[in-house]
Design a protein around this motif. Sequence first.
Motif, PDB file in Angstrom:
ATOM      1  N   SER A 192      -2.744  -1.929  -0.320  1.00 43.82           N
ATOM      2  CA  SER A 192      -2.838  -2.104  -1.779  1.00 43.82           C
ATOM      3  C   SER A 192      -1.446  -2.016  -2.409  1.00 43.82           C
ATOM      4  O   SER A 192      -0.526  -1.408  -1.855  1.00 43.82           O
ATOM      5  N   ARG A 213       0.964  -6.761  -9.099  1.00 42.07           N
ATOM      6  CA  ARG A 213      -0.276  -5.984  -9.278  1.00 42.07           C
ATOM      7  C   ARG A 213      -0.919  -6.280 -10.639  1.00 42.07           C
ATOM      8  O   ARG A 213      -2.118  -6.543 -10.718  1.00 42.07           O
ATOM      9  N   HIS A 244      -2.605  -6.565  -1.774  1.00 44.77           N
ATOM     10  CA  HIS A 244      -3.459  -6.988  -2.884  1.00 44.77           C
ATOM     11  C   HIS A 244      -4.063  -5.774  -3.582  1.00 44.77           C
ATOM     12  O   HIS A 244      -3.727  -4.634  -3.259  1.00 44.77           O
ATOM     13  N   GLY A 245      -4.963  -6.035  -4.526  1.00 38.82           N
ATOM     14  CA  GLY A 245      -5.461  -4.942  -5.367  1.00 38.82           C
ATOM     15  C   GLY A 245      -6.468  -4.076  -4.685  1.00 38.82           C
ATOM     16  O   GLY A 245      -6.934  -4.395  -3.615  1.00 38.82           O
TER      17      GLY A 245
END
Length: 245
Positions: A192, A213, A244-245
């Motif tokens: 993340s 983000r 990624h988130g």
Amino acid sequence: MTDTSDDTGKTTFNRVMLKISGEALMGDTAFGLHPPTVERIAREVKSVHDMGVEICMVIGGGNIFRGLQGSAQGMERTTADYMGMLATVMNALAMQSALEGLGVFTRVISAIRMDEVAEPYIRRRAVRHLEKKRVCIFAAGTGNPYFTTDTAATLRANEMNCEAIFKGTKVDGVYNKDPVKHADATRYDTVSYDDVLQKRLGVMDASAIALARDNDLPIIVFSLDEPGGFKGILAGEGTYTKVHG
Ligand code: UDP
């Protein structure tokens, strides 16, 4: 099927940003440009262009000059940063020459006006170039001191509506520690944005990660030293880390 390709191995990406450091253009030399290396990377870019993917590029300037180095040696910081930005223009022109030598149409688009050598940055014009399948090489960073080309790549990727940033590095992803120094380092398949920031994983600088983000822009970290690696990942092969988130 991976999230970079469909069942037939066709890429799911239409438009991407490729970010490489200036040092990637040095080959095994200690400074500057190594034309055979520039051409090798241009071939990797062409192979993805041949898939029909629209390509934006940002190339750093660290093979020639970095603002922080200059300021550490007593130079005024903003002047040193402008010198760093100018270094990225040289790299962009070298890549343009290599790509056009392979028959790929390109535009160098500079954040600092220098009309004799590069187009000024006008967003809608850059989008049009991409639609016409010209590779857009964004030079001179963001045009502002105190930033890096990682941030410039993230900014332009957002502005151009790229679906991801492909960050080409020397290794095939993000590791929990430096894989060159530690044999037991392990690679993340996904990580993340917040972990990258909190664990200081060194993917890109903090402003670039935060900008990615806040706009849900995935970052795919892969090895640029792997022949066919860029195309392979777009076709769903090879190893990489997705931030990624
Ligand atoms: N730079 C800057 N503003 C920007 C982008 C780059 O001032 O928006 C300067 C900064 O001095 C930086 C240098 O340009 O050190 C070269 O860029 P970078 O360090 O990102 O290159 P890389 O490490 O990717 O080769």
